[in-house]
Design a protein around this motif. Structure first.
Motif, mmCIF file in Angstrom:
data_model
loop_
_atom_site.group_PDB
_atom_site.id
_atom_site.type_symbol
_atom_site.label_atom_id
_atom_site.label_comp_id
_atom_site.label_asym_id
_atom_site.label_seq_id
_atom_site.Cartn_x
_atom_site.Cartn_y
_atom_site.Cartn_z
ATOM 1 N N LYS A 1 0.828 -1.207 0.000
ATOM 2 C CA LYS A 1 0.000 0.000 0.000
ATOM 3 C C LYS A 1 0.863 1.259 0.000
ATOM 4 C CE LYS A 1 -4.304 -1.368 -0.011
ATOM 5 N NZ LYS A 1 -5.282 -0.900 -1.013
ATOM 6 N N ALA A 2 1.934 1.263 0.795
ATOM 7 C CA ALA A 2 2.822 2.429 0.862
ATOM 8 C C ALA A 2 3.512 2.663 -0.476
ATOM 9 C CB ALA A 2 3.855 2.232 1.965
ATOM 10 N N THR A 3 3.915 1.581 -1.141
ATOM 11 C CA THR A 3 4.568 1.699 -2.446
ATOM 12 C C THR A 3 3.636 2.324 -3.476
ATOM 13 O OG1 THR A 3 5.912 -0.256 -1.965
ATOM 14 C CG2 THR A 3 5.745 0.428 -4.259
ATOM 15 N N ILE B 1 -6.887 3.931 0.357
ATOM 16 C CA ILE B 1 -6.498 5.288 0.716
ATOM 17 C C ILE B 1 -7.710 6.093 1.175
ATOM 18 C CG2 ILE B 1 -5.534 7.455 -0.164
ATOM 19 C CD1 ILE B 1 -3.757 5.845 -1.976
ATOM 20 N N THR B 2 -8.865 5.838 0.576
ATOM 21 C CA THR B 2 -10.065 6.608 0.941
ATOM 22 C C THR B 2 -11.153 5.762 1.595
ATOM 23 O OG1 THR B 2 -11.022 6.315 -1.261
ATOM 24 C CG2 THR B 2 -9.685 8.289 -0.893
ATOM 25 N N LYS B 3 -11.152 4.442 1.388
ATOM 26 C CA LYS B 3 -12.232 3.601 1.904
ATOM 27 C C LYS B 3 -11.696 2.334 2.552
ATOM 28 C CE LYS B 3 -15.765 5.119 -1.421
ATOM 29 N NZ LYS B 3 -16.648 5.740 -0.405
ATOM 30 N N SER C 1 -16.170 4.989 4.196
ATOM 31 C CA SER C 1 -15.168 6.044 4.081
ATOM 32 C C SER C 1 -14.271 6.068 5.319
ATOM 33 C CB SER C 1 -15.850 7.404 3.912
ATOM 34 O OG SER C 1 -14.906 8.454 3.977
ATOM 35 N N ASN C 2 -12.969 6.237 5.086
ATOM 36 C CA ASN C 2 -12.015 6.340 6.197
ATOM 37 C C ASN C 2 -12.257 7.576 7.055
ATOM 38 O OD1 ASN C 2 -10.739 4.012 5.334
ATOM 39 N ND2 ASN C 2 -9.192 5.106 4.145
#
Length: 307
Positions: free
Chosen positions: A59-61, A138-140, A163-164
Motif C-alpha cells: 500500500k505504501a509503495t 487510501i479513501t475507503k 469512508s475512512n
C-alpha cells in the motif's frame, strides 16, 4: 501578482509541438514509475512473509507512486521549476475546497495505519456497519458484512465500503486489536421445586470444562491490557448468578469467549446443559412460559331444546 501573470503568459506561449512533446515525455515517465512500482511490489511479495507487513508495504509503495506521478505532472506542465511553488499553491487551494471529504478520508487512512486503529483481519463496527476488515484503501475501508438480517455473527455475503473519514466522525468498535475476546452470557430458567444446588453444580462444571481454556488465554491478554491502559484487572473466569422471578429461578452464566466463536460456544453450552439436566431424572427441570390452570369455577350447560 507579477509571478502569477508570468505564469499565465508562459502557458500561452507554449507551442502545440512543445506541448505534445511534453505530454509524450510525461507518459514515458509515468510508464517508468508504474513499471518500477510493479517490480517493487513483486519483490515485496517474495521477500516479506508476514501478511500484515507485506500488505502495508504494498500500500505504501502504491501511495508513493501516486505522489510521484502528481509531482511529475506539476513539474512537466508548468514549464519551469520556478513556477512549482505557485502551481502547488493554486492546486492545493482548489483541491482543499473541492475535495474536503477525500482529504479527510486520506487523513483517516494515515491515522488508521499510524495509530493502529484497526488492520486487515480485525472485526470492527464503524458507521453502524459491522464486519471483518478485508482491505484498507487510501479513501475507503472494505468490510465483509456481519449481522443485519442474519442472526448472530454470520456473514451476510455483502461487501461494504466505508469512508475512512468516519474514524474522525464517530466511534470505531474493534473486537480484536488488543483483547481478542468478548464477554457473552446465557440465561437458564429453572423451575421452582428443582434442586437449585444441583443445577448450579451442573452449569458451573460444564462451563469450566468448556471455557477455562478461553479464560487462561484471556487472562494473559488482559495483563497486557492493564500494562498498556489505565484499566483495572478483570475477572475473566466463568461466573454464575441467580435471580428469582415470578415464574422461575433464573441462572445467568457470564463468560469470556473468542469473538469469532460466540455462536458455536453458546450452542455447545446449551446442548451440554440440556443433556445433563435430562439425566437428573426430574431433580432439575427447565421452566417455560406455559401456564397451569389450578382452579376454575363450576360451569352449568343447558343442552335443552330452545323454544
Amino acid at each position: 501578482m507579477i509571478q502569477l501573470e508570468e505564469f499565465v503568459k508562459g502557458f500561452e506561449q507554449l507551442e502545440s509541438k512543445g506541448l505534445l512533446l511534453q505530454f509524450v515525455q510525461f507518459l514515458l515517465w509515468v510508464f517508468f514509475i508504474v513499471l518500477v512500482t510493479w517490480l517493487i511490489r513483486k519483490g515485496i511479495n517474495r521477500t516479506i512473509e508476514d501478511n500484515t507487513m507485506r500488505y502495508r508495504a504494498k500500500k505504501a509503495t502504491r501511495f508513493i507512486s501516486y505522489i510521484l506521478i502528481i509531482l511529475l505532472a506539476i513539474i512537466t506542465f508548468t514549464g519551469k521549476v520556478q513556477y512549482f511553488t505557485i502551481a502547488i499553491g493554486l492546486i492545493s487551494a482548489g483541491l482543499a475546497f473541492a475535495l474536503q471529504e477525500v482529504i479527510l478520508s486520506v487523513a483517516g487512512w494515515i491515522a488508521i495505519f499510524s495509530t493502529n486503529i484497526y488492520k486487515p483481519g480485525d472485526r470492527i463496527e464503524i458507521n453502524n456497519v459491522k464486519g471483518d476488515v478485508i482491505d484498507i484503501g487510501i479513501t475507503k475501508t472494505t468490510l465483509m458484512e456481519l449481522g443485519e438480517w442474519v442472526n448472530s455473527d454470520n456473514y451476510t455475503g455483502r461487501i461494504v465500503q466505508v469512508s475512512n473519514a468516519y474514524v474522525f466522525k464517530g466511534t470505531v468498535h474493534n473486537y480484536s486489536t488488543d483483547f481478542p475476546f468478548v464477554w457473552d452470557e446465557i440465561n437458564l430458567p429453572i423451575r421452582y421445586g428443582s434442586d437449585i444446588q444441583l443445577a448450579n453444580s451442573i452449569i458451573m462444571d460444564l462451563a469450566k470444562s468448556l471455557l477455562m481454556d478461553y479464560a487462561s488465554f484471556a487472562k494473559n491478554h488482559w495483563k497486557k491490557m492493564v500494562k498498556k491502559y489505565l484499566i483495572e484487572n478483570a475477572n475473566v473466569e466463568p461466573t454464575l448468578s441467580l435471580k428469582l422471578t415470578d415464574n422461575w429461578a433464573e441462572f445467568n452464566l457470564r463468560y469470556v469467549v473468542d469473538y469469532k466463536k460466540r455462536r458455536i460456544t453458546k450452542d455447545t453450552l446449551y446442548k451440554n446443559i440440556l443433556n445433563a439436566i435430562d439425566k437428573t431424572d426430574g431433580k432439575v427441570t427447565l421452566a417455560s412460559a406455559t401456564f397451569d390452570i389450578v382452579g376454575a369455577p363450576t360451569l352449568k350447560v343447558d343442552l335443552g331444546e330452545s323454544k
